[in-house]
Design an enzyme around this catalytic site. Structure first.
Site: not given
Ligand SMILES: Cc1ncc(C[n+]2csc(CCOP(=O)(O)OP(=O)(O)O)c2C)c(N)n1
Length: 694
Positions: A398, A427, A429, A451-452, A458, A498
């Site tokens: 992403e 978007l 995962e 991203q994190f 998911p 995060h």
């Protein structure tokens, strides 16, 4: 013969080998009957998933997937399809009876298939998780276009991927994720939905509104939607041919829904009490075997005598196969723990090794040059150097494309390497990891970014299935994927979403390697080793080190590789060993300054595999150990290290093994709260002091 109106790649009913169709349908039927009448009641087959009612449609599809780079992702009711793709009757029985000679060597349930290419498509390793077959299939479809357009391999020109699933599976996340991927990217994927109107007992109207996924997707952009009666030989044949021709001709993805009866329970033990007897009678009246026989007699392709003869041959083949399997041994127990990771022999399919496209991993001393780099820049430079040398490496995720990643790790890479190799994903995962599986199986090297760490949640189904893929297929398949994930608290910030490190979850997910570097030099070496390796790997990039002085080091060179499982003794000391990794390693070093020569600090560098020998050696020397981890305490990785020390070095200990970790809470947003839960320099120092004095 193809008529003028028929599209390219269309296989007409006249071109179908109907005798072969009949043989395969009869074969599937005979195997199901043998299992349900004898082997399942005798307990010799533990999971009997009858395919009765589904056979005709599956066989018609399989016989059309004849191009060398076609692939199919199947599910547990796909045995007729498998037989048409070259699975032998003996293999089918060995699979159910868990004997040596089954495609998984007795490791997996007999209907959870995999099959390197024979006379049909490659059968991607399937999963027991309903819906998990979809995103890997989308990955193979993307690999087709990558190999054709980026690598310029013309042989992939008219390949396609097909994915088989039931009406219940269309409610699963993977279905929607794959649908989004292939329709947004216009990929050659055929969704082959066998709608028998039930999940186990749940009717299809509770899986999708109105119980008709094709009707609901009629206006979905970039998707060609078709319906057919899956028991009518001519209609099913023509619709399947239309669907295959559409996808093969690169007109985009297609979804074909076939209405079929499920003539038996979900499994052998399901008595179908949830169906009325009228419903069951109605289903029995739609038996595709009867319709096939009728059609063949009508068309003059067969007659009573020929049918009887064929049926007799099939029964004989099945009896012979049973005899063969009964004489075959159980799989060798000594093999049960093999093939979790690469052991030196290449798989038949998947990753770079079968096509000799792997870059060599050569461990050497670093050749530091230039200014000190941030960990983030070190990651980018390593990705770039590997991308330049390895055209099969793809980087995606992403915001990874034009923006260059939310952390900036891929900045400028899309402009340099092109949008075919560095790209933004939808978007999802599950889609990112699942597509990676398919890409890797098709001989590419995917290096996705999540991203994190929290946002990998998911994808967990795909993550755990990928970890066991090599083992489940007894080394016939492998899918090396390198997943980069920023983890941990930030420079001056944290929060529940995060700031997770969560390495323990992945350490407990068999089949994954985990790198957790504490500085830029190690990051370069470990990432390069991962990208030249053979196993699924998580590469953790700690957020508090991405652009802070602690993590900076000069670039160690374009050939620098660092082995996994080799810890780094950063600070020697005689009285207490401290083991840590990632950002907290630097807090440990700061604390140890107050006890010069007394405290040793060991950077684990990789969590899986971890350097037991180095830890035990230092424990034996110092007699005391403090384990410092950022992850929450209960069943964290420090607990694993502690258990090993207690087992292997108990008599060398002069003090209790102590752990310092975040208590079992998320990382709070308020910085004072955050620092109150993270192991701080002061707490680490106090624990060092206490242990030194013990
Ligand atoms: C993720 C997941 N959830 C639940 C199950 C249990 N389960 C196995 S098959 C099945 C029904 C699937 O029905 P459908 O997709 O319609 O296929 P069919 O069996 O009808 O061919 C369920 C709920 C599973 N295997 N995986």
């Amino acid at each position: 013969m193809q008529s003028k109106e028929e599209p390219a790649n269309f296989v007409s009913a006249a071109a179908v080998d109907w005798r072969e169709v009949a043989r395969l349908v009869l074969l599937s039927r005979a195997l199901d009957q043998l299992e349900e009448q004898h082997l399942a009641p005798q307990g010799r087959v533990k999971y009997q998933f009858s395919a009765m009612g589904h056979e005709l449609a599956q066989v018609l599809l399989a016989l059309q997937l004849d191009q060398p780079h076609d692939a199919a992702a199947v599910y547990y009711r796909s045995r007729p399809f498998m037989l048409a793709c070259g699975l032998t009757p003996a293999e089918a029985l060995a699979a159910g009876m868990a004997r040596a000679g089954s495609p998984s060597q007795g490791r997996d349930v007999g209907v959870v298939f995999n099959l390197p290419r024979r006379n049909g498509p490659t059968i991607l390793p399937s999963s027991g998780d309903v819906g998990a077959q979809y995103t890997p299939a989308s990955g193979w479809a993307q690999a087709i276009t990558y190999r054709q357009s980026v690598l310029g391999e013309a042989g992939w020109g008219n390949a396609l991927a097909a994915v088989l699933g039931g009406d219940g599976s269309v409610a699963a996340n993977g279905f929607w994720s794959a649908l989004t991927i292939v329709t947004t990217l216009h990929l050659p994927l055929l969704f082959f939905i066998e709608d028998n109107q039930y999940g186990i007992s749940v009717p299809s109207r509770l899986q999708t509104p109105g119980g008709d996924i094709a009707a609901n997707l009629a206006s979905f952009k970039n998707l060609h939607v078709l319906q057919s009666d899956g028991t009518d030989p001519l209609e099913a044949c023509e619709r399947i041919a239309e669907a295959v021709a559409h996808v093969r001709s690169r007109a985009g993805p297609c979804l074909l829904r076939l209405r079929v009866p499920r003539l038996r329970g979900h499994t052998f033990i399901d008595d179908q009490a949830y169906k009325t007897s009228a419903e069951r009678d109605e289903e029995a009246g739609r038996d595709p075997l009867d319709r096939l026989q009728e059609y063949l007699f009508e068309q003059g392709f067969s007659n009573q005598a020929a049918w009887q003869a064929l049926s007799g041959q099939v029964d004989q083949a099945v009896a012979g196969a049973l005899e063969e399997v009964e004489a075959s041994p159980d799989p060798d127990p000594a093999q049960a723990t093999r093939h979790m990771f690469f052991e030196g022999s290449p798989p038949i399919q998947g990753g770079l090794r079968p096509e000799n496209a792997q870059l060599p991993t050569v461990y050497s001393e670093p050749q530091p040059s230039g200014p000190r780099l941030n960990l983030l820049d070190a990651v980018r430079r390593t990705l770039e150097s590997e991308m330049a040398r390895n055209p099969r490496l793809l980087v995606f995720g992403e915001d990874v494309g034009v923006k260059g990643g939310v952390h900036g790790a891929t900045q400028g890479m899309q402009a340099h390497f092109g949008a075919g190799r560095v790209f933004d994903t939808s978007l999802s995962e599950e889609g990112i990891i699942g597509r990676s599986v398919g890409l890797a199986l098709a001989g590419l090297l995917p290096a996705p970014e999540i991203q994190f760490r929290k946002y990998a949640d998911p994808a967990h189904e795909q993550i755990s299935d990928l970890g066991t893929l090599r083992w489940r297929t007894a080394n016939q398949f492998a899918a090396p994927v390198v997943v980069r994930i920023p983890v941990g608290y930030g420079k001056r910030t944290g929060d529940p979403w995060h700031s997770l490190t969560g390495e323990a979850v992945y350490a407990h997910t068999p089949g994954w390697r985990i790198a957790f570097p504490s500085n830029a030099q190690d990051a370069v070496g470990l990432l390069r080793t991962a990208l030249r390796g053979d196993d699924p790997t998580f590469f953790f990039e700690h957020r508090a080190l991405l652009d802070t002085p602690e993590g900076r080091r000069p670039y160690p060179g374009d050939d620098f590789c660092l082995p996994f499982g080799k810890a780094n003794l950063i600070l020697p000391g005689d009285e207490l060993l401290v083991v840590s990794w990632g950002a907290l390693l630097h807090r440990c070093l700061a604390s140890a300054k107050d006890f010069p020569g007394r405290v040793a600090v060991l950077d684990l560098r990789t969590i899986i595999p971890w350097d037991r020998e180095a830890v035990l050696e230092q424990v034996r020397r110092t007699g005391k150990v403090l384990l410092v981890q950022e992850d929450t305490i209960t069943t964290g990785f420090a607990a694993e290290i502690a258990a090993t020390i207690a087992d292997q070095a108990f008599t060398d200990l002069d003090a209790p093994i102590r752990r310092l970790a975040t208590p079992d809470v998320p990382i709070p947003y308020n910085v004072t709260l955050m620092e109150s839960v993270l192991p701080s320099v002061a707490r680490i120092r106090a624990n060092m002091e206490a242990l030194l004095a013990f």
